[in-house]
Design a protein around this motif. Structure first.
Motif: not given
Length: 574
Positions: A347-358
């Motif tokens: 849903g976030l567009g894949g691993v490479d599109n994720i900047v930060e998880i908090y």
């Protein structure tokens, strides 16, 4: 804090700080907050600021600048504007609020000279102003300043209804008559009304909900009686049934009216607040009236609430389905967390599109590089209480289990980055393929409100097809409508689907449809279900589009929204 300090600064600069009198700042429209003197707006200020902040964030939260000013766009820009708007509001209030306070003082002065009707007005306005926190502007001057009356007691001048009550109680042996101002202290709100309201809620609740309603209202009734805090039970109906609040306010005013008419002149409140009344001689306070008045008010309030709830079908507590709740809204199983977590990553567009998880206390917060790659519909299929779309900042509302989810997601993403696991593109409970060769349109564009408003479920439609309708899933034929225009299916995951051929084609009584399946038959994706005589449907001035509905599934994820498709095209994911 910005408002308070700006408000205090402007009052100071313009020389309009009120002077404290014998009773402090009561009645001046100003008060001390956080050690500084400000306009006394109480809870009403919080409501105004909340609305203002919400409006500005909604309007400016997605504001975009030139790339050189990008660090200051979005919510950062909104916050900057809010600072200046708050300061401006703080200045304006210094001119507007004194007028409002003067109006309240005029009303209060009128109450003290209007006899029993004045007491009714006091009780009525007391409840009507409670939701915005302005009721203190009404009762504080009456309780503690000369606006509530002045009396000579034991050789000293005492002002304010509450002060007069304490003074007369302390010199009760020398008192020949209780002061009329004590009528403003006769508050049956904690004793008579909560019990009546609670019983009305229990009476009007569905039979299966009565025990749950009792578990909610009885503690609130006890709290009101012992501590005088009535908001927990009053706020159960304030927002869902405002008409009940109006009726409650009228009854609250009536309680002061009838008490004054009957001559009850002792302080009434919670049980502990009422106990000192026992020390007043009955010929002075007439406190023998307390129990009869409580019974009268409780019976009246009960029947008024019960009648209004039933006649107007008001959605008070227990009238609708009451779900059992748990302390977390969503959780990730430790045995196999990957399917759900895969939904988030996809849903976030894949691993490479994720900047930060908090995370914060209840929300999983996720920053992405490219907002266009985010699939909000897919994220909504993850078990949660909702998804907030802020372009490059996504929030998933989880509940108290959010920290555990964040840790699991971080470990999952790290494993994907290291290549120890692979990400499936089908982290869903089921897929629906095109049921015909033609042009796809989203369900919202179907020219029929029942379908476009998703009253029967989410889905899509195919128009400009060749008349052949194929199964969009592997599953079973559950039902065939007598008019042959609709077929019910169930896929292997147990999802219910409906294939609806044409719009308003039920009127054609099955004439244009030739079915190739029967109820109970097992079918494969791509099997022919029916053939439609599209010419006959159009000749009857009907639309021949084929509509596919995921019955009772309103979230779903439409993968394609336009263009031509065929039976090999995956259209929809649960």
């Amino acid at each position: 804090m910005i408002f308070l300090f700006a408000n205090n600064a402007w009052l100071s600069v313009t020389g309009r700080l009120a002077e404290a009198g014998d009773h402090g700042l009561f009645g001046t429209g100003q008060n001390m907050v956080m050690g500084i003197q400000v306009n006394d707006m109480g809870v009403f200020l919080g409501i105004i600021l909340g609305c203002m902040v919400g409006y500005l964030v909604n309007r400016l939260g997605n504001f975009k600048f030139n790339k050189y000013l990008a660090p200051y766009e979005g919510t950062k820009f909104a916050y900057l504007i809010i600072i200046f708007a708050t300061i401006l509001l703080a200045v304006i209030v210094t001119y507007v609020w004194p007028l409002i306070n003067h109006g309240v003082n005029v009303i209060v002065s009128g109450m003290t000279s209007s006899g029993s009707l004045g007491f009714f007005s006091y009780g009525f306005l007391n409840r009507m102003l409670l939701p915005v926190g302005m009721h203190h502007l009404l009762w504080m001057p009456l309780h503690f300043t000369p606006m509530g009356g002045t009396a000579q007691i034991a050789g000293e001048a005492v002002s304010g209804a509450y002060n007069i009550w304490l003074a007369q109680l302390g010199s009760i042996d020398t008192v020949s008559q209780m002061h009329p101002a004590i009528g403003f202290l006769v508050n049956f709100g904690p004793t008579a009304f909560p019990l009546a309201i609670g019983l009305a809620f229990i009476k009007t609740a569905k039979p299966e909900n009565k025990e749950k309603v009792k578990a909610i209202v009885f503690p609130a009734i006890i709290l009101a009686a012992l501590a005088g805090t009535t908001e927990p039970i009053e706020f159960l109906f304030l927002f869902v049934a405002p008409v009940l609040w109006l009726a409650h306010a009228v009854m609250f005013g009536f309680s002061f009216f009838i008490s004054d008419v009957l001559g009850l002149k002792v302080m009434i409140g919670s049980i502990p607040e009422t106990l000192p009344s026992l020390f007043v001689p009955t010929e002075l306070g007439r406190q023998w009236l307390i129990i009869p008045i409580i019974l009268l008010l409780a019976v009246m309030e009960y029947f008024i609430f019960k009648t209004l709830i039933l006649k107007l079908n008001l959605p008070t507590i227990g009238r609708d389905v009451m779900e059992e709740t748990s302390e977390t809204n969503a959780s990730v199983t430790s045995s196999n967390p990957q399917p759900d977590l895969g939904i988030i990553v996809n849903g976030l567009g894949g691993v490479d599109n994720i900047v930060e998880i908090y995370n914060c206390y209840t929300r999983l917060r996720l920053d992405v590089k490219d907002a266009s790659k985010v699939n909000i519909n897919l994220l909504k299929t993850f078990p949660s209480s909702g998804v907030v779309d802020k372009q490059k900042h996504i929030q998933i509302i989880i509940g108290l289990g959010v920290e555990e989810l964040r840790e699991s997601l971080e470990a999952y993403v790290e494993a994907l980055q290291q290549g120890t696991i692979t990400l499936s593109k089908n982290n869903n409970l089921g897929s629906i393929y095109a049921p015909a060769h033609g042009e796809i349109i989203p369900i919202e564009h179907v020219p029929d409100d029942v379908f476009s408003n998703k009253m029967m479920g989410n889905g899509f439609a195919i128009k400009n097809h060749d008349g052949n309708v194929y199964s969009p899933v592997d599953g079973t034929i559950v039902s065939i409508f007598p008019t042959l225009h609709a077929i019910g299916l169930e896929d292997k995951q147990g999802n219910s689907l409906l294939i609806h051929m044409g719009i308003d084609t039920v009127d054609l009584k099955g004439a244009p449809f030739t079915l190739s399946v029967k109820e109970g038959q097992t079918i494969k994706k791509g099997d022919l279900l029916a053939t439609i005589d599209t010419h006959a449907i159009k000749a009857a001035n009907k639309d021949d589009m084929v509509i596919v509905l995921a019955v009772e599934n309103f979230v779903g994820n439409l993968l394609i929204t336009q263009g031509n498709v065929d039976t090999s095209t995956e259209i929809y994911q649960f």
